[in-house]
Scaffold this motif. Structure first.
Motif, short mmCIF file in Angstrom:
data_model
loop_
_atom_site.label_atom_id
_atom_site.label_comp_id
_atom_site.label_asym_id
_atom_site.label_seq_id
_atom_site.Cartn_x
_atom_site.Cartn_y
_atom_site.Cartn_z
N GLY A 228 86.51 42.11 66.15
CA GLY A 228 87.77 42.63 66.66
C GLY A 228 88.69 43.09 65.54
N ALA A 229 88.72 42.31 64.45
CA ALA A 229 89.55 42.70 63.30
C ALA A 229 89.03 43.98 62.65
CB ALA A 229 89.58 41.56 62.28
N LEU A 230 87.70 44.11 62.54
CA LEU A 230 87.12 45.34 61.98
C LEU A 230 87.48 46.55 62.84
CD1 LEU A 230 83.52 44.19 60.94
CD2 LEU A 230 85.45 44.68 59.43
N ALA A 231 87.38 46.38 64.17
CA ALA A 231 87.73 47.48 65.07
C ALA A 231 89.20 47.84 64.93
CB ALA A 231 87.40 47.10 66.51
N ALA A 232 90.08 46.84 64.77
CA ALA A 232 91.51 47.11 64.61
C ALA A 232 91.78 47.90 63.33
CB ALA A 232 92.29 45.80 64.61
N ILE A 233 91.08 47.54 62.25
CA ILE A 233 91.24 48.30 61.00
C ILE A 233 90.75 49.73 61.21
CG2 ILE A 233 90.53 48.49 58.59
CD1 ILE A 233 90.23 45.46 58.56
N GLY A 234 89.57 49.87 61.84
CA GLY A 234 89.03 51.20 62.07
C GLY A 234 89.94 52.05 62.93
N GLY A 235 90.49 51.46 64.01
CA GLY A 235 91.40 52.21 64.87
C GLY A 235 92.68 52.59 64.15
N THR A 236 93.21 51.68 63.34
CA THR A 236 94.43 51.98 62.59
C THR A 236 94.18 53.09 61.57
OG1 THR A 236 95.23 49.71 62.86
CG2 THR A 236 96.18 51.01 61.07
N MET A 237 93.06 53.02 60.86
CA MET A 237 92.76 54.05 59.88
C MET A 237 92.57 55.42 60.55
SD MET A 237 92.78 52.69 56.83
CE MET A 237 94.15 51.70 57.41
N LEU A 238 91.91 55.42 61.72
CA LEU A 238 91.72 56.67 62.45
C LEU A 238 93.05 57.23 62.92
CD1 LEU A 238 89.99 58.82 63.83
CD2 LEU A 238 89.65 57.25 65.74
N ALA A 239 93.93 56.35 63.42
CA ALA A 239 95.24 56.80 63.89
C ALA A 239 96.12 57.30 62.74
CB ALA A 239 95.94 55.66 64.63
N MET A 240 95.89 56.80 61.54
CA MET A 240 96.65 57.29 60.38
C MET A 240 96.38 58.76 60.12
SD MET A 240 96.32 54.20 57.59
CE MET A 240 96.88 55.28 56.27
N THR A 241 95.17 59.21 60.42
CA THR A 241 94.79 60.60 60.14
C THR A 241 94.93 61.49 61.37
OG1 THR A 241 92.45 60.13 60.64
CG2 THR A 241 93.18 59.85 58.36
N SER A 242 95.32 60.89 62.53
CA SER A 242 95.51 61.71 63.73
C SER A 242 96.73 61.18 64.48
CB SER A 242 94.25 61.67 64.61
OG SER A 242 93.89 60.33 64.93
N ASP A 243 96.53 60.59 65.64
CA ASP A 243 97.62 60.04 66.45
C ASP A 243 97.20 58.69 67.02
OD1 ASP A 243 99.37 62.38 66.34
OD2 ASP A 243 97.90 63.35 67.64
N VAL A 244 98.20 57.95 67.46
CA VAL A 244 97.95 56.74 68.25
C VAL A 244 98.08 57.16 69.71
CG1 VAL A 244 98.62 54.36 68.68
CG2 VAL A 244 99.02 55.37 66.43
N HIS A 245 97.00 57.12 70.45
CA HIS A 245 97.04 57.55 71.84
C HIS A 245 96.08 56.69 72.67
CE1 HIS A 245 93.19 59.78 71.31
NE2 HIS A 245 93.67 60.00 70.11
N VAL A 246 96.27 56.71 73.96
CA VAL A 246 95.55 55.79 74.84
C VAL A 246 94.06 56.10 74.92
CG1 VAL A 246 95.88 57.12 76.97
CG2 VAL A 246 95.79 54.61 77.07
N ASN A 247 93.67 57.33 74.60
CA ASN A 247 92.26 57.71 74.66
C ASN A 247 91.54 57.51 73.32
OD1 ASN A 247 92.15 58.51 77.38
ND2 ASN A 247 93.09 60.47 76.87
N LEU A 248 92.20 56.88 72.37
CA LEU A 248 91.58 56.71 71.05
C LEU A 248 90.26 55.95 71.15
CD1 LEU A 248 93.42 55.88 67.77
CD2 LEU A 248 91.41 54.55 68.38
N GLY A 249 90.26 54.85 71.89
CA GLY A 249 89.04 54.07 72.03
C GLY A 249 87.97 54.80 72.82
N THR A 250 88.38 55.47 73.91
CA THR A 250 87.42 56.20 74.73
C THR A 250 86.75 57.31 73.95
OG1 THR A 250 88.76 55.69 76.68
CG2 THR A 250 87.13 57.44 76.90
N ASP A 251 87.52 57.99 73.09
CA ASP A 251 86.95 59.06 72.27
C ASP A 251 85.93 58.53 71.27
OD1 ASP A 251 88.58 60.83 73.59
OD2 ASP A 251 90.09 60.95 72.02
N LEU A 252 86.05 57.25 70.91
CA LEU A 252 85.11 56.65 69.96
C LEU A 252 83.83 56.14 70.62
CD1 LEU A 252 87.47 54.51 67.69
CD2 LEU A 252 86.12 56.48 66.96
N LEU A 253 83.85 56.00 71.95
CA LEU A 253 82.76 55.32 72.65
C LEU A 253 81.40 55.93 72.35
CD1 LEU A 253 81.84 53.21 74.72
CD2 LEU A 253 82.27 54.90 76.51
N LEU A 254 81.24 57.22 72.57
CA LEU A 254 79.92 57.85 72.41
C LEU A 254 79.46 57.88 70.95
CD1 LEU A 254 80.15 60.70 75.06
CD2 LEU A 254 79.18 58.41 75.29
#
Length: 297
Positions: A192-218
């Protein structure tokens, strides 16, 4: 050419931490947790909330990792462990339901509007003629540092040996006195902590949005499958291969095919390219390219 390498590393950093956590948990619980990608979105939103409360960004991200890890442990203990009594298929379907509930909660609390972290606008770094933003450079550095730390934990600590023992032969490991629930909860927290870091790093280069996780699924599942589900470092290698495929499809000039000087595929073909790569890989290696489990316990 160096710009292509940087783009590949940036995309690898986006995928690797989430894919590694997914594969590490799968090695112990033996079902694909679809809701795992939502931990990345949750982590990004929690980091944003911490920053807006006035915390320094690094502290906000640290608290986000801790809270997301706790959520992962609670879901594993209260939901997934019970669902697994009915089989991995039921657990996977249940994780899909959990994912949809998490999306609904984030949508209700944060709304659908894309949000951004509060950073100063600075000029990008120029390295050998290639441009990379400071956020992208931090993302690459964080991914390398965290993956190195996780590899050390996995192969150089007693906890890592216990995890690999459980992943290899759960019954035998439990017979030797290893507490399977304790190890699974710890790995769930780390994932969970690794995913939180990954999501935060991804949002740093784009946006924080509700579909962030869904876009990563595939792409995350593609990376984990290519690397061999249950092989965490194989998932990192799978993320690199997916990043190469996705970056190449939008950087190759196909003008020679249509008689034009320049012709590039739109970014909507990124997903198709990664899954074409996955399909070809699985035709020859059905269990992933790096499916051999580590047995040095």
């Amino acid at each position: 050419m160096f710009q292509f390498v940087l783009d590949v590393l940036i995309r690898t950093a986006d995928l690797a931490l989430v894919a590694v956590g997914l594969s590490a948990v799968y090695a112990l619980v033996k079902f694909p947790n679809v809701s795992h990608v939502q931990y990345a979105a949750l982590g990004a939103f929690l980091t944003l909330a911490g920053q807006r409360l006035g915390l320094p960004f690094a502290l906000a991200m640290a608290l986000s990792c801790a809270l997301t890890g706790v959520v992962a442990v609670l879901l594993n203990t209260l939901v997934f462990r019970r669902l697994l009594r009915s089989g991995p298929a039921i657990a996977m379907i249940g994780s899909l339901a959990v994912s949809m509930v998490m999306v609904a909660l984030m949508l209700g609390i944060a709304g659908s509007r894309p949000l951004r972290y509060d950073f100063e606008i600075v000029s990008p770094l120029v390295i050998a003629g290639a441009r990379v933003s400071h956020a992208q450079a931090y993302s690459i550095g964080a991914a390398l540092l965290v993956l190195g730390g996780f590899a050390w934990l996995l192969y150089r600590t007693p906890m890592g040996r216990r995890m690999r023992a459980l992943a290899t032969n759960r019954a035998l490991a439990e017979a030797t006195g290893i507490d399977a629930h304790q190890v699974t909860n710890l790995i769930s927290f780390i994932s969970g902590a690794l995913a939180a870091i990954g999501g935060t790093m991804l949002a740093m280069t784009s946006d924080v949005h509700v579909n962030l996780g869904t876009d990563l699924l595939l792409p995350v599942f593609a990376a984990a499958i290519i690397g061999g589900l249950g092989n965490p470092l194989g998932a990192a290698a799978g993320a690199l291969l997916i990043a190469v495929a996705e970056t190449a499809v939008t950087n190759l000039n196909f003008g020679w095919l249509v008689g034009q000087p320049l012709a590039f595929l739109p970014v909507t073909y990124i997903g198709a390219a990664s899954f074409l790569f996955l399909l070809v890989a699985l035709l020859f290696k059905p269990y992933g390219l790096f499916d051999r489990e580590v047995r040095r316990v």
